[in-house]
Design a protein around this motif. Structure first.
Motif, PDB file in Angstrom:
ATOM      1  N   HIS B  37       0.857  -1.194   0.000  1.00 24.82           N
ATOM      2  CA  HIS B  37       0.000   0.000   0.000  1.00 24.82           C
ATOM      3  C   HIS B  37       0.890   1.238   0.000  1.00 24.82           C
ATOM      4  CE1 HIS B  37      -3.568   2.264   0.199  1.00 24.82           C
ATOM      5  NE2 HIS B  37      -4.310   1.364   0.793  1.00 24.82           N
ATOM      6  N   LYS B  39       0.011   4.321   0.202  1.00 19.54           N
ATOM      7  CA  LYS B  39      -0.458   5.444   1.011  1.00 19.54           C
ATOM      8  C   LYS B  39       0.427   5.666   2.232  1.00 19.54           C
ATOM      9  CE  LYS B  39      -3.761   3.139   4.098  1.00 19.54           C
ATOM     10  NZ  LYS B  39      -3.784   3.732   5.434  1.00 19.54           N
ATOM     11  N   THR B  59      -1.246  -1.173  -4.028  1.00 24.21           N
ATOM     12  CA  THR B  59      -2.504  -0.630  -3.532  1.00 24.21           C
ATOM     13  C   THR B  59      -2.357   0.878  -3.392  1.00 24.21           C
ATOM     14  OG1 THR B  59      -2.691  -2.646  -2.200  1.00 24.21           O
ATOM     15  CG2 THR B  59      -4.284  -0.894  -1.767  1.00 24.21           C
ATOM     16  N   CYS B  60      -3.389   1.619  -3.813  1.00 24.17           N
ATOM     17  CA  CYS B  60      -3.415   3.070  -3.683  1.00 24.17           C
ATOM     18  C   CYS B  60      -4.681   3.477  -2.933  1.00 24.17           C
ATOM     19  CB  CYS B  60      -3.428   3.738  -5.058  1.00 24.17           C
ATOM     20  SG  CYS B  60      -1.983   3.350  -6.077  1.00 24.17           S
ATOM     21  N   TYR B 159     -11.285  -5.000   4.235  1.00 20.78           N
ATOM     22  CA  TYR B 159     -10.173  -4.632   5.112  1.00 20.78           C
ATOM     23  C   TYR B 159     -10.574  -4.767   6.579  1.00 20.78           C
ATOM     24  CZ  TYR B 159      -6.541  -1.710   7.247  1.00 20.78           C
ATOM     25  OH  TYR B 159      -5.513  -1.229   8.030  1.00 20.78           O
ATOM     26  N   GLN B 213      -2.701  -6.195   1.682  1.00 17.50           N
ATOM     27  CA  GLN B 213      -2.502  -4.771   1.337  1.00 17.50           C
ATOM     28  C   GLN B 213      -1.676  -4.032   2.392  1.00 17.50           C
ATOM     29  OE1 GLN B 213      -6.331  -2.918   0.933  1.00 17.50           O
ATOM     30  NE2 GLN B 213      -7.073  -4.333  -0.639  1.00 17.50           N
ATOM     31  N   GLY B 215       1.116  -1.694   4.159  1.00 21.34           N
ATOM     32  CA  GLY B 215       1.900  -0.532   3.779  1.00 21.34           C
ATOM     33  C   GLY B 215       2.844  -0.070   4.873  1.00 21.34           C
TER      34      GLY B 215
END
Lengths: 330, 330
Positions: B37, B39, B59-60, B159, B213, B215
Motif C-alpha cells: 500500500h 499510502k 494498492t493506492c 479490510y 494490502q 503498507g
C-alpha cells in the motif's frame, strides 16, 4: 466554476465570512496594531488581502513563510517569531531588501542571527507558556549581548499561548495581564519600541502589547469558535459522500486532509464517529446519498491548511478564486 | 552530505532498517502475495524499491497515487482500494495503458466506474470495520450489477482495519478469521480470483486472502511498533534543538511535521511534553544544547509523511539519497 466540479477533498474559504473577519479585526486592531500571523493560512493571496485591510507587518513561523512573503512583495516588516539556528536564508532575504526581525532567547540564537546576516531581533521572553523564550530576568542581559554582536534590538516578544483558549473571559483577561506584567518588566530592561504578543484568543484582553500576532481570526476553527469571539468559521473541507450504510455514511475527507491535534472534525447535522487516512465516518440526522457533497469543519485550522496544495475562495456554491497554499514546508 | 547539513524538520529513512523491513516482508509474502500500500509512504522512489523485492501489484488510496505510480512505470496492476465517484482521471490512466482496478460498494460507485472508463473492479465488503464496503450478503448482487454495466469483476476486498491494532496475537488471529469468513462467503457469491485484504497488523494472521494490502511495514511507527511485529522503525523526523531551559528543551518539529491522530511523538531518552504548530517541547534525561539535533519518532507514519515534501534516505549520519514525496494531495 461550481464547487460541485471540484476534486475532493478541497479546502473552501467563504469569502463573506473571511472578509467580515478581516474587517472586524482591522477595526479593532488597525494597521500596525495587528501583525497578522501567516502560519494560520500559509497563503500569500490571503496575506495580500490582510495587507489590503491596512496591516503592513506580518508574523511568520518558518523561514519558508518569510521567503514567500518577501517574494510576494510583503516583506516590508516580517517578524519570524521563532528561534532559528540556520539563518542564512533569512540573511539572504535581508540582503535582497526585505526587513526581517528574528526572535532570540539564548546566546546561541543571538550568535546565529549575527552569523547569518540578520540585523534585527526581538528578545523572546517566556511569559508562562513554558515553550521558547528566556526567563524574564535574563532578557536585559541577552539584549546587551545582541547589541554587542552588532544586532539592532527592536524590543521584546512574549506569547501567552497558554491562555488563548482559556474559556472564561474574565479569567483570561486577568491572567493575560499577569503574563504581560512579566513582558513589560523585561521590555524595560531590553529597550526598543516593540512589545509583540497575543493571539486571536487574547486579542481583546491584551492591551499592553504594541502589536498583536493573531492569525486564526481570518479562517477560524471550531476550538476557537467555541469561545465566542466575533469571527466566523470561514474554512471547511469539502468532501464527497462515497459510501452509505443504514447506520452511517463516509466522506472522502480523512486525517490526511484535517489537522487532528484538537480532535475530530464537525459536520453540521451529523455526529462524526471516526477519521482514518482518507475517510470521515459520520452518522447523519437526515439521509445523505452517495455522490452528495458535505462540508467538514476542522477542529484546528493551521495544520489542516498545511495538508492542502490550494484553497478555493467561494461564495456559497460558486468558486471565485483558487489560491495556492504556497507557504507550506520549511 | 551529512544530516547535520539538512534543513529541519526533515524526514529521515534509515536505509538498513527500510531494506530489512522490505526483505522480511517479501520473504513472508513474496511477489503477488503482497500488494504494497503506497499510502503509507506516498513516495514513488520507495515504491520502486518495493518493486525491486518482487512485488508487481500496488494498492493506492487516492487517484493522485494511481497517477504518480503509473507515471513512474509501476502501473501494471494498481488497486485503488477506495470508493471513487469521479473516475475520469482513472479512466484516462486506463486509456494510457495502466491497469487500474477500483473498489465499488454501491450502485452509484459501479455506475461511476463504468462512466469514467474504468474497466475492472473489486467488490468492497464490510468485514466488521464499519467504514466503507457493502454488507456481505449484498456482494453477489453488486457483482451482477457491475457485470451488467460492462465491468470485469476481479473479486472482492475487505479490510479488517478494526483488528490490525489488536494487541493480543491470538485474539487478533481469531477475530481476523471471523472477518475473513465473511469475506470468503461474499467471494463465493461474487466470483473472480482476487481476495484482497489485510494490513501490516494482520499480515501473519490473514491466511485467507490471496493478497495482503500492507503498507506501514516499510517505515513503521510507534503504534505498530508496540505490537512486536518483525519490522523496525525506519522513519524519524530530524529536528534542531532551538531552545533550552532548566526544565525543558524545544525542537523545531511541530504538529505540522507530525501526524498527531495517534498522539504525541517519542524521543529516545526524553519525555515529550507537548507539540504545537512548529515545536515539540520535551524533557531530556541528559542535557541537550541549542543547535543540537534530535530524532523525533512519529506515532503515526502515514499522515506524517503527507506533511513533508521530501524524505532523505540515510545511513546513520550520511544522506544517501533524497526522494520527493510525490504522491501527496488528491
Amino acid at each position: 466554476m461550481l464547487i460541485s466540479e471540484l476534486t475532493t477533498p478541497a479546502l473552501l474559504v467563504e469569502r463573506d465570512v473571511l472578509d467580515a473577519n478581516l474587517a472586524t479585526m482591522s477595526a479593532t486592531l488597525p494597521g500596525p496594531r495587528l501583525r497578522p500571523h501567516v502560519k494560520a493560512h500559509k497563503t500569500s493571496a490571503l496575506a495580500r488581502r490582510q495587507a489590503g485591510h491596512g496591516h503592513t507587518g506580518f508574523t511568520c513561523a518558518t523561514v519558508r513563510e518569510c521567503e514567500v512573503m518577501a517574494a510576494t512583495g510583503l516583506g516590508a516588516d516580517l517578524l519570524l517569531a521563532n528561534e532559528v539556528l540556520d539563518t542564512r536564508r533569512l540573511g539572504a532575504l535581508v540582503a535582497d531588501g526585505a526587513r526581517v526581525t528574528v526572535a532570540v532567547d539564548s546566546a546561541e540564537t543571538v550568535a546565529a542571527a549575527a552569523a547569518g546576516g540578520v540585523r534585527e531581533v526581538l528578545v523572546d521572553v517566556n511569559v508562562g507558556q513554558n515553550r521558547c523564550g528566556c526567563a524574564p530576568e535574563n532578557a536585559g542581559a541577552l539584549a546587551r549581548a545582541a547589541r554587542a554582536a552588532g544586532l539592532h534590538v527592536r524590543g521584546v516578544m512574549g506569547y501567552e499561548g497558554h491562555l488563548v483558549l482559556v474559556p472564561d473571559a474574565a479569567e483570561r483577561a486577568r491572567r493575560t495581564g499577569g503574563a504581560m506584567e512579566l513582558l513589560l518588566r523585561a521590555a524595560a530592561d531590553v529597550g526598543g519600541d516593540v512589545i509583540s504578543a497575543g493571539g486571536t484568543g487574547t486579542h481583546l484582553d491584551n492591551t499592553w502589547a504594541t502589536e498583536i500576532q493573531a492569525g486564526s481570526y481570518a479562517l477560524m476553527d471550531t476550538a476557537y469558535g467555541a469561545l465566542g469571539h466575533p469571527f466566523g468559521q470561514a474554512l471547511s473541507v469539502l468532501g464527497t459522500v462515497i459510501s452509505v450504510a443504514p447506520d452511517r455514511a463516509v466522506a472522502d475527507v480523512g486525517l490526511k486532509a484535517l489537522g487532528m491535534d484538537h480532535g475530530l472534525p464537525t459536520i453540521e447535522g451529523a455526529h462524526v464517529r471516526a477519521c482514518s487516512d482518507e475517510h470521515t465516518t459520520f452518522v447523519p440526522r437526515e439521509p445523505v446519498h452517495v455522490g452528495g457533497r458535505v462540508r467538514v469543519l476542522p477542529a484546528h485550522v493551521d495544520p489542516t491548511v498545511a495538508l492542502h496544495e490550494r484553497m478555493h475562495l467561494v461564495d456559497g456554491d460558486t468558486v471565485l478564486e483558487t489560491w495556492p497554499v504556497d507557504m507550506r514546508g520549511w
